[in-house]
Motif scaffolding. Structure first.
Motif, PDB file in Angstrom:
ATOM      1  N   GLN A 606     -18.774  -4.224  -2.688  1.00 22.65           N
ATOM      2  CA  GLN A 606     -18.091  -3.991  -3.970  1.00 22.65           C
ATOM      3  C   GLN A 606     -16.563  -4.031  -3.738  1.00 22.65           C
ATOM      4  O   GLN A 606     -16.050  -3.314  -2.883  1.00 22.65           O
ATOM      5  N   ASP A 740     -14.215  10.443   1.005  1.00 21.37           N
ATOM      6  CA  ASP A 740     -15.048   9.947  -0.087  1.00 21.37           C
ATOM      7  C   ASP A 740     -15.431  11.080  -1.020  1.00 21.37           C
ATOM      8  O   ASP A 740     -15.435  12.255  -0.634  1.00 21.37           O
ATOM      9  N   GLU A 800     -15.109   1.680 -15.018  1.00 20.98           N
ATOM     10  CA  GLU A 800     -16.126   0.886 -15.718  1.00 20.98           C
ATOM     11  C   GLU A 800     -15.555   0.064 -16.868  1.00 20.98           C
ATOM     12  O   GLU A 800     -16.234  -0.795 -17.392  1.00 20.98           O
ATOM     13  N   TYR A 819     -17.485  -1.052 -11.791  1.00 24.80           N
ATOM     14  CA  TYR A 819     -18.259  -2.115 -12.417  1.00 24.80           C
ATOM     15  C   TYR A 819     -17.384  -3.008 -13.291  1.00 24.80           C
ATOM     16  O   TYR A 819     -17.720  -4.152 -13.541  1.00 24.80           O
TER      17      TYR A 819
HETATM   18  P1  C2E Z   1     -20.353   6.253  -2.655  1.00 28.56           P
HETATM   19  O1  C2E Z   1     -19.891   6.173  -1.254  1.00 28.56           O
HETATM   20  O2  C2E Z   1     -19.616   7.131  -3.527  1.00 28.56           O
HETATM   21  O3  C2E Z   1     -20.420   4.744  -3.192  1.00 28.56           O
HETATM   22  C1  C2E Z   1     -20.008   4.346  -4.450  1.00 28.56           C
HETATM   23  C2  C2E Z   1     -21.139   4.385  -5.380  1.00 28.56           C
HETATM   24  O4  C2E Z   1     -20.637   4.308  -6.725  1.00 28.56           O
HETATM   25  C3  C2E Z   1     -22.027   3.167  -5.205  1.00 28.56           C
HETATM   26  O5  C2E Z   1     -23.340   3.573  -5.517  1.00 28.56           O
HETATM   27  C4  C2E Z   1     -21.492   2.286  -6.292  1.00 28.56           C
HETATM   28  O6  C2E Z   1     -22.425   1.332  -6.732  1.00 28.56           O
HETATM   29  C5  C2E Z   1     -21.167   3.224  -7.358  1.00 28.56           C
HETATM   30  N1  C2E Z   1     -20.189   2.688  -8.298  1.00 28.56           N
HETATM   31  C6  C2E Z   1     -19.097   1.941  -8.041  1.00 28.56           C
HETATM   32  N2  C2E Z   1     -18.465   1.633  -9.179  1.00 28.56           N
HETATM   33  C7  C2E Z   1     -19.155   2.196 -10.165  1.00 28.56           C
HETATM   34  C8  C2E Z   1     -19.010   2.207 -11.581  1.00 28.56           C
HETATM   35  O7  C2E Z   1     -18.055   1.615 -12.187  1.00 28.56           O
HETATM   36  N3  C2E Z   1     -19.877   2.913 -12.311  1.00 28.56           N
HETATM   37  C9  C2E Z   1     -20.938   3.585 -11.686  1.00 28.56           C
HETATM   38  N4  C2E Z   1     -21.780   4.259 -12.447  1.00 28.56           N
HETATM   39  N5  C2E Z   1     -21.132   3.584 -10.363  1.00 28.56           N
HETATM   40  C10 C2E Z   1     -20.205   2.874  -9.632  1.00 28.56           C
HETATM   41  P2  C2E Z   1     -24.456   3.266  -4.584  1.00 28.56           P
HETATM   42  O8  C2E Z   1     -24.258   1.930  -4.014  1.00 28.56           O
HETATM   43  O9  C2E Z   1     -25.619   3.632  -5.324  1.00 28.56           O
HETATM   44  O10 C2E Z   1     -24.265   4.244  -3.412  1.00 28.56           O
HETATM   45  C11 C2E Z   1     -24.513   5.542  -3.598  1.00 28.56           C
HETATM   46  C12 C2E Z   1     -24.118   6.320  -2.395  1.00 28.56           C
HETATM   47  O11 C2E Z   1     -24.958   5.997  -1.255  1.00 28.56           O
HETATM   48  C13 C2E Z   1     -22.789   6.025  -1.905  1.00 28.56           C
HETATM   49  O12 C2E Z   1     -21.875   6.706  -2.635  1.00 28.56           O
HETATM   50  C14 C2E Z   1     -22.824   6.523  -0.505  1.00 28.56           C
HETATM   51  O13 C2E Z   1     -22.626   7.904  -0.449  1.00 28.56           O
HETATM   52  C15 C2E Z   1     -24.183   6.224  -0.099  1.00 28.56           C
HETATM   53  N6  C2E Z   1     -24.166   5.028   0.670  1.00 28.56           N
HETATM   54  C16 C2E Z   1     -24.319   3.760   0.257  1.00 28.56           C
HETATM   55  N7  C2E Z   1     -24.283   2.932   1.314  1.00 28.56           N
HETATM   56  C17 C2E Z   1     -24.101   3.712   2.401  1.00 28.56           C
HETATM   57  C18 C2E Z   1     -23.912   3.475   3.774  1.00 28.56           C
HETATM   58  O14 C2E Z   1     -23.968   2.345   4.236  1.00 28.56           O
HETATM   59  N8  C2E Z   1     -23.758   4.520   4.618  1.00 28.56           N
HETATM   60  C19 C2E Z   1     -23.715   5.781   4.131  1.00 28.56           C
HETATM   61  N9  C2E Z   1     -23.529   6.764   5.000  1.00 28.56           N
HETATM   62  N10 C2E Z   1     -23.846   6.057   2.862  1.00 28.56           N
HETATM   63  C20 C2E Z   1     -24.020   5.032   1.991  1.00 28.56           C
END
Ligand code: C2E
Ligand code: CA
Ligand code: CA
Length: 849
Positions: A606, A740, A800, A819
């Motif tokens: 992203q 974060d 968003e 997004y």
């Molecule tokens: P995060 O680190 O806070 O990642 C950002 C999350 O916010 C991502 O969700 C992303 O899709 C979402 N996001 C970004 N922009 C927007 C937006 O405009 N609106 C909304 N509603 N959401 C947005 P995602 O991909 O579901 O990831 C969720 C969490 O999972 C991440 O939060 C992170 O804590 C964890 N995560 C994801 N990939 C990894 C990784 O490779 N390693 C670790 N340790 N944690 C991960």
């Protein structure tokens, strides 16, 4: 026995080939012997038969010559008897002489001399000689009519002169009386002469008839003719009496009287002769040759014929006997041939049966055994045979089967057992459990399955090495085996997981056993001078309460085990009330093991965009799990599971590796954005993390600023000292670090100040709602100020829409992620997005609307 065996081997009776050779030799000898015997026998019989036949042929020839000669002699003799001829007389003798000579030869000929006919042949010779003499006599007789017909002399010497005298006397008388025509005398003499002549005629007729036939006795005709003669004689006498009476009455001349006297005298003389002759004619001796022929010659002829016939018959019989013996020989040969054929057929049948028994059926049995072997069935008994060939085959097969079985057993054992501990493995457990459930259902018995996992095993393995780990596992195995009932199966499920299958065990006993195991594991382990404390988490699932199939029971036991571990209990029995969420979580845990290596994970990116100039400064790497059964698994859930199972370490390693790899590829096509990777709290505790990152950068030839790391506020606070050490090192390397989800935790600002971070990421929960919620807007605004005061950059996530973008820009926020610009997308999509430069030169109205 042994001597017998060695003899058998010597002539090759222990092999089929040898046996065949012996049987074939035997048959050949039998046939040759049979032919030899037959030849000898037939030769002998044939020789005697041919010799006999040749000799008999000579005899037959002689006999035929004799017969011919006798026949010729008889024929000639008869012809001579009709019309005597001196040549014929010689011929008769010639034939008979030759016949006599031949009869002698016949009697002396070898075959006849040996046989009973010799006597007959000699007899025939004697008969022939006798015949010769008789024929001589007979023919002599025929040459002399007086001897031949005794009556002839009387006729010629007595009656003929009487006749002559009578007639001349009559003639004289008639001459004298001729002148006296009226005188009755002349008439009477003339009548007498007529009567006399009638008498002579009658005699002539009688004689003609007699000599014309060789009858035995006088025929009726002859009798009548004789009576006629007598009648005529009486008439003559009556005339003579009449003449006498006339003479007395009238008196005759001198001549007539003299003639009458003569006539009387001669008539009686004639009559006397006739009596004599007719006497002879009436008897058998009227012709002397007839009795000779009848009584001597003819019988001799027939006896000679009889002799010859007897000889011929004997010879024919002998010939028939010879033919019979030849027939017998032929029959014998035919029989022998049949016997040989039948024997040969019998031998063939026997040989076939033997072949069947020793070769075909063993082969068929071996083939059958092979087939059932191939189908994995229990193979049939192998045939017992003493022929080397089949024996070798059977032996070879048996050996093959032994080896196959052994290998199969090995494979089965290996497939069903764990190499390190020698315990049954998971797949074996599946079988055993299925069986145990089957019988538990049948017998209505309870069953307990215990699953356990060692605490701290990974740590021990990682810090002390695999060898120590392995030895520890072996000791754990020993303790388990010592603790648990022998009837129970102790299984190694893999890694540091074990299971105990306890058929016939209910809840209370299962709990007691779990306690015993806990107790046993609580004791200190000593491995190569290391003193180790290893606890375990135990989970128990019970049949029938918690499931009645393998999968459910194992899963529930594992759920119970995780529950125990999470609650810091040593063991737990599965509770049906556990929420479905935790079950899913637990199921995911086991699936995640495979996911990392199986390519089920993917990295999305992203973009992070500079709010001032719209340039894309970096991307956040976000993990995606496409579960083959459950579909898309939300990253939050996935990360939570990974953190709980310790899988976060390999997972983060994978993300780092993939992210850096991607960054390196982008670098080659001119995309120089920073790739930010999220770290979990556990990663910061990992002593290897720093080295891992350094190695990764080196390997992909990346500058440190190409990588960013995002660490949640709460992660930093979990073990601040440890986290700090890692962060300091990473910062020193030049890697940019971000806090974060800022705002969700309770981090003390004073502590934050101490951290070597470069960036604050305002949590999206504030950003997304900042236009609606004043509080959130205030938090965002103050966070931006605070961060800037601390010299940190600010990233707002969850952008968003354009309004938020505009406000953030207005508030002086540095970077936006959300997004509005782009959702997390695959690498290829990002490249496309990036090339379109959508945010490189943001349009003024977008920026300042
Ligand atoms: P995060 O680190 O806070 O990642 C950002 C999350 O916010 C991502 O969700 C992303 O899709 C979402 N996001 C970004 N922009 C927007 C937006 O405009 N609106 C909304 N509603 N959401 C947005 P995602 O991909 O579901 O990831 C969720 C969490 O999972 C991440 O939060 C992170 O804590 C964890 N995560 C994801 N990939 C990894 C990784 O490779 N390693 C670790 N340790 N944690 C991960
Ligand atoms: Ca993040
Ligand atoms: Ca975040």
């Amino acid at each position: 026995m042994r001597a017998l065996d060695s003899i058998r081997r010597l002539i090759g009776l222990n092999s089929l080939r040898g046996r065949y050779r012996v049987v074939a030799l035997g048959m050949a000898l039998l046939v040759v012997f049979g032919i030899w015997v037959a030849e000898d026998y037939v030769g002998g019989v044939g020789r005697t038969a041919t010799e006999n036949m040749a000799e008999r042929n000579d005899a037959v020839l002689l006999s035929r010559h004799i017969r011919d000669d006798v026949w010729q002699a008889e024929l000639t003799l008869h012809s001579f008897m009709l019309a005597p001829d001196i040549d014929q007389r010689h011929a008769v003798h010639r034939h008979l002489q030759r016949a006599i000579r031949n009869a002698g030869l016949l009697a002396r000929s070898p075959w006849v001399a040996r046989s009973t006919v010799a006597r007959i042949a000699r007899e025939a010779g004697l008969n022939l000689e006798q015949l010769n003499d008789l024929a001589d006599r007979l023919m002599g007789l025929r040459g002399d009519p007086d001897h031949l017909f005794p009556a002839m002399r009387i006729l010629n010497e007595e009656m003929e002169p009487a006749n002559r005298d009578f007639l001349s006397a009559t003639a004289l008388a008639l001459e004298e009386l001729a002148d006296d025509e009226d005188f009755a005398g002349y008439r009477r003499f003339s009548e007498t002469r007529q009567e006399w002549l009638q008498l002579i005629i009658a005699l002539r007729i009688y004689l003609i008839n007699i000599t014309g036939a060789f009858g035995d006795s006088l025929s009726e005709l002859q009798k009548a003719q004789e009576a006629q003669v007598r009648f005529r004689l009486q008439r003559v006498n009556e005339r003579l009496v009449g003449l006498g009476a006339l003479e007395e009455k009238h008196g005759f001349g001198m001549q007539a009287s003299a003639s009458l006297a003569v006539m009387r005298e001669q008539a009686s003389h004639w009559a006397a002769g006739y009596e004599q002759a007719s006497e002879i004619y009436r008897g058998t001796q009227w012709r002397t040759d007839v009795p000779l022929i009848k009584d001597s010659v003819q019988p001799l002829f027939s006896s000679i014929q009889g002799n010859l016939q007897a000889i011929d018959q004997v010879m024919e019989r002998a010939a028939a006997l010879d033919v019979g013996s030849l027939n017998r020989v032929a029959g014998g040969i035919t029989h022998s041939l049949w016997a040989i054929i039948v024997t040969a057929i019998a031998l063939f049948i026997l040989a076939f049966l033997y072949f069947e028994k020793t070769v075909l059926s063993p082969i068929a049995l071996v083939a059958q055994a092979l087939r059932s072997e191939a189908r994995g069935r229990r193979s049939a008994e192998l045939p017992v045979t003493d022929a080397t060939e089949t024996h070798a085959l059977v032996e070879a097969f048996a050996e093959m089967r032994r080896q196959v079985h052994q290998r199969q057993r090995q494979l089965e054992y290996q497939a069903g057992h764990d190499a390190l501990t020698g315990l049954p493995n998971r797949s074996r457990l599946m079988e055993r459990l299925a069986e145990a459930l089957e019988s538990a259902k049948g017998e209505r018995q309870p069953l307990a399955l215990l699953v356990m996992d060692l605490n701290r095993f990974k740590e021990i393995n990682d810090t002390l090495g695999h060898e120590i780990g392995d030895q520890l596992l072996q000791q754990v195995r020993n303790r388990l085996l010592n603790t648990v009932d022998e009837a129970f199966d102790v299984v190694r499920l893999g890694g540091d997981e074990f299971a105990v299958l306890m058929p016939g065990t209910g809840r209370e006993r299962a709990v007691a056993i779990a306690a015993e195991i806990t107790e046993a594991l609580a004791q200190v382990f000593t491995v190569e001078m290391h003193t180790l404390f290893v606890g375990g988490g135990l989970g128990i699932a019970l049949f029938p309460e918690h499931g009645d199939d393998n999968r459910t029971l194992i899963q529930h036991a594992e759920v119970a085990m995780y529950v125990a571990k999470r609650n810091n209990h040593h063991y737990a029995v599965y509770d049906i009330e556990l929420d479905q969420h935790s079950i899913r979580r637990l199921a995911l845990e086991s699936d995640l093991h495979h996911a990392i290596g199986d390519g089920q994970l993917e990295l999305y990116f992203q973009p992070k965009v500079n709010l001032t100039n719209g340039q894309t400064t970096g991307v956040e790497a976000l993990i995606r799990w496409h579960h083959p059964e459950r579909g898309f698994i939300p990253p939050d859930e996935l990360i939570a599971v990974a953190e709980q199972t310790g899988l976060i370490k390999p997972l983060t390693a994978w993300v780092l590796e993939t992210g850096m790899g991607q960054r390196a590829r982008w670098q080659r096509i001119g995309i120089e954005v920073q790739v930010a990777v999220n770290l979990s709290v556990w990663n910061l505790q990992d002593p290897e993390l720093v080295t891992q990152i350094r190695d990764g950068l080196d390997r992909h030839r990346l500058p440190a600023h190409a990588l960013g790391l995002e660490i949640t506020e709460s992660a930093m606070m979990a073990d601040p000292e440890r986290a700090l050490a890692a962060l300091v090192e990473l910062d020193a390397m030049g890697i940019s670090l971000a806090v974060d989800d800022f705002g969700t935790g309770f981090s003390s600002l004073s502590y934050l100040k101490r951290l070597p971070v470069d960036e604050l990421k305002i949590d999206k929960s504030f950003v997304m709602s900042m236009n609606e919620d004043e509080n959130d807007a205030a938090i965002v605004r103050s966070t931006i100020d605070l961060a800037h005061n601390l010299g940190l950059k600010v990233v707002a996530e969850g952008v968003e829409n354009q309004q938020i973008w505009t406000v953030l820009e207005f508030l002086g926020c540095d970077t936006a992620q959300g997004y509005y610009m782009s959702r997390p997308i695959p690498a290829a999509d990002f490249e496309q997005w990036y090339q379109q430069n959508l945010w490189l030169k943001p349009e003024p109205q977008r920026l300042h609307a």
